[in-house]
Design an enzyme around this catalytic site. Structure first.
Site, PDB file in Angstrom:
ATOM      1  N   ASP A 193       0.845  -1.189   0.000  1.00  0.00           N
ATOM      2  CA  ASP A 193       0.000   0.000   0.000  1.00  0.00           C
ATOM      3  C   ASP A 193       0.879   1.237   0.000  1.00  0.00           C
ATOM      4  O   ASP A 193       2.039   1.189   0.422  1.00  0.00           O
ATOM      5  CB  ASP A 193      -0.923   0.010   1.218  1.00  0.00           C
ATOM      6  CG  ASP A 193      -2.143   0.916   1.013  1.00  0.00           C
ATOM      7  OD1 ASP A 193      -2.416   1.333  -0.130  1.00  0.00           O
ATOM      8  OD2 ASP A 193      -2.823   1.217   2.010  1.00  0.00           O
ATOM      9  N   GLY A 194       0.314   2.318  -0.493  1.00  0.00           N
ATOM     10  CA  GLY A 194       0.970   3.613  -0.474  1.00  0.00           C
ATOM     11  C   GLY A 194       0.069   4.618   0.215  1.00  0.00           C
ATOM     12  O   GLY A 194      -1.146   4.427   0.291  1.00  0.00           O
ATOM     13  N   HIS A 211      -9.283  -0.077   2.855  1.00  0.00           N
ATOM     14  CA  HIS A 211     -10.028   0.420   4.026  1.00  0.00           C
ATOM     15  C   HIS A 211     -11.352  -0.321   4.201  1.00  0.00           C
ATOM     16  O   HIS A 211     -12.364   0.277   4.552  1.00  0.00           O
ATOM     17  CB  HIS A 211     -10.249   1.932   3.931  1.00  0.00           C
ATOM     18  CG  HIS A 211      -8.988   2.674   3.629  1.00  0.00           C
ATOM     19  ND1 HIS A 211      -7.984   2.859   4.559  1.00  0.00           N
ATOM     20  CD2 HIS A 211      -8.534   3.243   2.493  1.00  0.00           C
ATOM     21  CE1 HIS A 211      -6.990   3.529   4.012  1.00  0.00           C
ATOM     22  NE2 HIS A 211      -7.292   3.766   2.757  1.00  0.00           N
ATOM     23  N   ASP A 215      -1.447  -0.660   4.949  1.00  0.00           N
ATOM     24  CA  ASP A 215      -1.809   0.749   5.061  1.00  0.00           C
ATOM     25  C   ASP A 215      -1.157   1.379   6.296  1.00  0.00           C
ATOM     26  O   ASP A 215      -0.611   2.485   6.221  1.00  0.00           O
ATOM     27  CB  ASP A 215      -3.339   0.889   5.133  1.00  0.00           C
ATOM     28  CG  ASP A 215      -3.772   2.335   5.293  1.00  0.00           C
ATOM     29  OD1 ASP A 215      -3.582   3.116   4.345  1.00  0.00           O
ATOM     30  OD2 ASP A 215      -4.289   2.684   6.372  1.00  0.00           O
ATOM     31  N   GLU A 253       2.368   3.925  -4.210  1.00  0.00           N
ATOM     32  CA  GLU A 253       1.754   2.621  -4.514  1.00  0.00           C
ATOM     33  C   GLU A 253       2.702   1.768  -5.367  1.00  0.00           C
ATOM     34  O   GLU A 253       2.876   0.575  -5.101  1.00  0.00           O
ATOM     35  CB  GLU A 253       0.419   2.809  -5.249  1.00  0.00           C
ATOM     36  CG  GLU A 253      -0.669   3.460  -4.430  1.00  0.00           C
ATOM     37  CD  GLU A 253      -1.394   2.527  -3.466  1.00  0.00           C
ATOM     38  OE1 GLU A 253      -1.045   1.325  -3.385  1.00  0.00           O
ATOM     39  OE2 GLU A 253      -2.311   3.011  -2.778  1.00  0.00           O
ATOM     40  N   ASP A 309      -4.458  -2.406  -3.289  1.00  0.00           N
ATOM     41  CA  ASP A 309      -5.732  -1.701  -3.436  1.00  0.00           C
ATOM     42  C   ASP A 309      -5.657  -0.626  -4.511  1.00  0.00           C
ATOM     43  O   ASP A 309      -6.546   0.203  -4.618  1.00  0.00           O
ATOM     44  CB  ASP A 309      -6.215  -1.129  -2.097  1.00  0.00           C
ATOM     45  CG  ASP A 309      -5.265  -0.112  -1.488  1.00  0.00           C
ATOM     46  OD1 ASP A 309      -4.321   0.337  -2.161  1.00  0.00           O
ATOM     47  OD2 ASP A 309      -5.477   0.241  -0.311  1.00  0.00           O
TER      48      ASP A 309
END
Length: 161
Positions: free
Chosen positions: A17-18, A133, A143, A55, A77
């Site tokens: 994740d970024g 999320h 995250d 990302e 994501d």
């Protein structure tokens, strides 16, 4: 869907994740690697970046951390990264790193780095999108790690002043 790591020693489950505080702004990337019973977490960040760059950087860092060819199930994501590396990149390369609209590809430096890692590493990668999320434990941890990367970048910039 189960998220437990596969039993084979060369099989790895990866979540990336970024994150970015402002876009552009200080950003971070996070990686959760799981293989057998082992877990490894990585994170880092930059002061002046974008969410999309972070990302891509998360995936680059994940693949770089693996020292031998692996069967990877990679959860992310970011449709930008997933579609970029599995669909759009072929056309970008054929057009000399230009989009269909003939504009330069954004983040070309990272796309080229990721392309080299994917094509030269020997990894077999199953790219899987997961809703961000939404309570997926692996994605939530990636995250949180990305946000630690933002904090690291922010703290590093304060120390250098």
């Amino acid at each position: 869907m189960t998220t437990s790591p596969p039993a084979s020693p060369d099989s790895v489950v990866v979540y990336t994740d970024g994150a970015c505080k402002g876009n552009p702004g200080p950003g971070g990337w996070g990686v959760l690697l799981q293989s057998g019973g082992a877990t490894k977490e990585l994170f880092g960040g930059e002061m002046a970046t974008t969410n999309n760059r972070m990302e891509i950087m998360a995936v680059i860092q994940a693949l770089t951390a693996l020292k031998r060819p692996c069967q990877i199930t990679l959860f992310l994501d970011s449709e930008y990264v997933r579609k970029g590396i599995t669909e759009w990149i072929h056309g970008w390369k054929a057009r000399g790193w230009r989009t269909a609209a003939k504009a330069p590809v954004k983040n070309v430096d990272l796309w080229q780095q990721l392309d080299a890692l994917v094509s030269q590493s020997g990894h077999r990668i199953d790219w899987r999108w997961v809703r961000g999320h939404a309570g997926n434990p692996g994605n939530e941890r990636a995250d949180a790690l990305a946000n630690l990367g933002v904090d690291k970048a922010l703290n590093g910039s304060r120390q250098s002043r």
